[in-house]
Design an enzyme around this catalytic site. Structure first.
Site, PDB file in Angstrom:
ATOM      1  N   PRO A   2       0.832  -1.204   0.000  1.00 53.80           N
ATOM      2  CG  PRO A   2      -0.550  -1.481   1.833  1.00 53.80           C
ATOM      3  CD  PRO A   2       0.775  -1.878   1.301  1.00 53.80           C
ATOM      4  CD  GLU A   3       3.974   2.002  -4.057  1.00 54.55           C
ATOM      5  OE1 GLU A   3       4.258   3.079  -4.604  1.00 54.55           O
ATOM      6  OE2 GLU A   3       4.293   0.899  -4.523  1.00 54.55           O
ATOM      7  NE  ARG A 113       6.305 -10.626   4.077  1.00 55.82           N
ATOM      8  CZ  ARG A 113       7.222 -10.266   3.188  1.00 55.82           C
ATOM      9  NH1 ARG A 113       6.855  -9.929   1.977  1.00 55.82           N
ATOM     10  NH2 ARG A 113       8.477 -10.239   3.508  1.00 55.82           N
ATOM     11  NE  ARG A 152      20.251  14.211  -0.354  1.00 54.57           N
ATOM     12  CZ  ARG A 152      19.258  13.858   0.462  1.00 54.57           C
ATOM     13  NH1 ARG A 152      18.298  14.700   0.740  1.00 54.57           N
ATOM     14  NH2 ARG A 152      19.234  12.649   1.005  1.00 54.57           N
TER      15      ARG A 152
END
Length: 278
Positions: A2-3, A113, A152
């Site tokens: 689930p994002e 899980r 970055r």
DNA sequence: AAGAATGTTACATG
DNA sequence: ACATGTAACATTCT
């Protein structure tokens, strides 16, 4: 799994189900291990007889503000679901917590899980403040993205997966966004041109909005696959361009999609559209 | 049929 | 800052 789009779909479902305003009348805990930083008795005590005041999403967290002023936070990690049943329905093997409401229904936390966690806290911000910007918010502009990327050295894919950099993306939508923006997952984040940053910004928002419009991405029918609370499986799998499409054709150029591993995560690219350089 | 892989994240270690 | 490894766990895939 689930994002952001999946979690938002669940929150929308919970609102749709009429949870706001309901009173929690019972709390049954089958596996206390999913409760973070609180024992099962204090948890049950803390939720019972409270009304649901507000439901929201931040990153991949579900928030539920109670009438007591405290909030539930739920993170579904890989395989968590929020399922709704009548209180009399028999309990399934992977249902770890059940919240009973005053209308006879139960909201159950299901997670084969067992990676998912539930918090009950006075101060949800203590957990949420570390998260990066919300990619679909007004404040998240291409300019903001450019500033956060500047300097970055990290590869762009692992950075996009870092929830403190940007909240809500996971493996599926990152691969899709990078394909959409024609960026290679290993390109150094700070090396993107402004045009590339704009393309990435647009791509991230587009793939998330599309995922949301499709009710999330469900990849299969197994117990760990995404299923929302009311709407069930999402249809966004059919809109995926590269994710888990190894060996199939790129819908844009026809080249064969390849799978590689970036930061220990399986990664899918079109080798033609997504070149390593700039 | 054993062993590997799985969408997430926190933490520990160079 | 960053990369890498590990651990949490059960099911599914190879």
């Amino acid at each position: 799994m689930p994002e952001l789009p999946e979690v938002q779909t669940i929150v929308d479902d919970l609102v749709q189900a009429g949870l706001i305003g309901r009173i929690i009348v019972s709390c049954t805990i089958f596996w206390p291990g999913c409760l973070a930083g609180i024992d099962q008795y204090a948890f049950a005590d803390g939720v019972c007889a409270r009304r649901v005041a507000r439901l929201w999403r931040r990153g991949k967290y579900i928030g539920c503000r109670l009438s007591s002023g405290r909030s539930l936070l739920v993170h579904l990690r890989m395989t968590g679901r929020m399922v709704m049943h009548d209180w009399a329905a028999p309990y399934g093997k992977h249902e770890h917590v059940a919240l009973g409401f005053d209308d006879g229904r139960e909201l159950r936390f299901y997670d084969p899980r067992k990676f998912g966690r539930i918090w009950l806290t006075d101060n949800p911000d203590a957990l949420l403040h570390r998260l990066g910007p919300e990619p679909l918010s007004r404040n998240f502009t291409a300019q903001v993205l450019a500033e956060r990327l500047a300097g970055r050295q990290r590869a762009i894919k692992p950075l996009l997966l870092d929830q403190t950099f940007l909240a809500g993306l996971g493996n599926i939508y990152v691969d899709e966004a990078l394909w959409q923006a024609r960026l290679h997952p290993l390109q150094a984040a700070g090396s993107l041109s402004m045009d590339q940053v704009r393309a990435l910004h647009r791509a991230v928002r587009q793939v998330l909005r599309r995922g949301l419009a499709n009710g999330g991405t469900s990849l299969g029918r197994g117990q760990g696959n995404f299923s929302a609370t009311i709407r069930g499986t999402g249809q966004n799998r059919h809109a995926l361009k590269v994710f888990r499409r190894t060996g199939q054709d790129c819908p844009r150029c026809g080249a064969v999609i390849r799978r590689l591993v970036v930061g220990q995560r399986s990664t899918h690219i079109c080798p033609q559209c997504q070149q390593a350089g700039a």
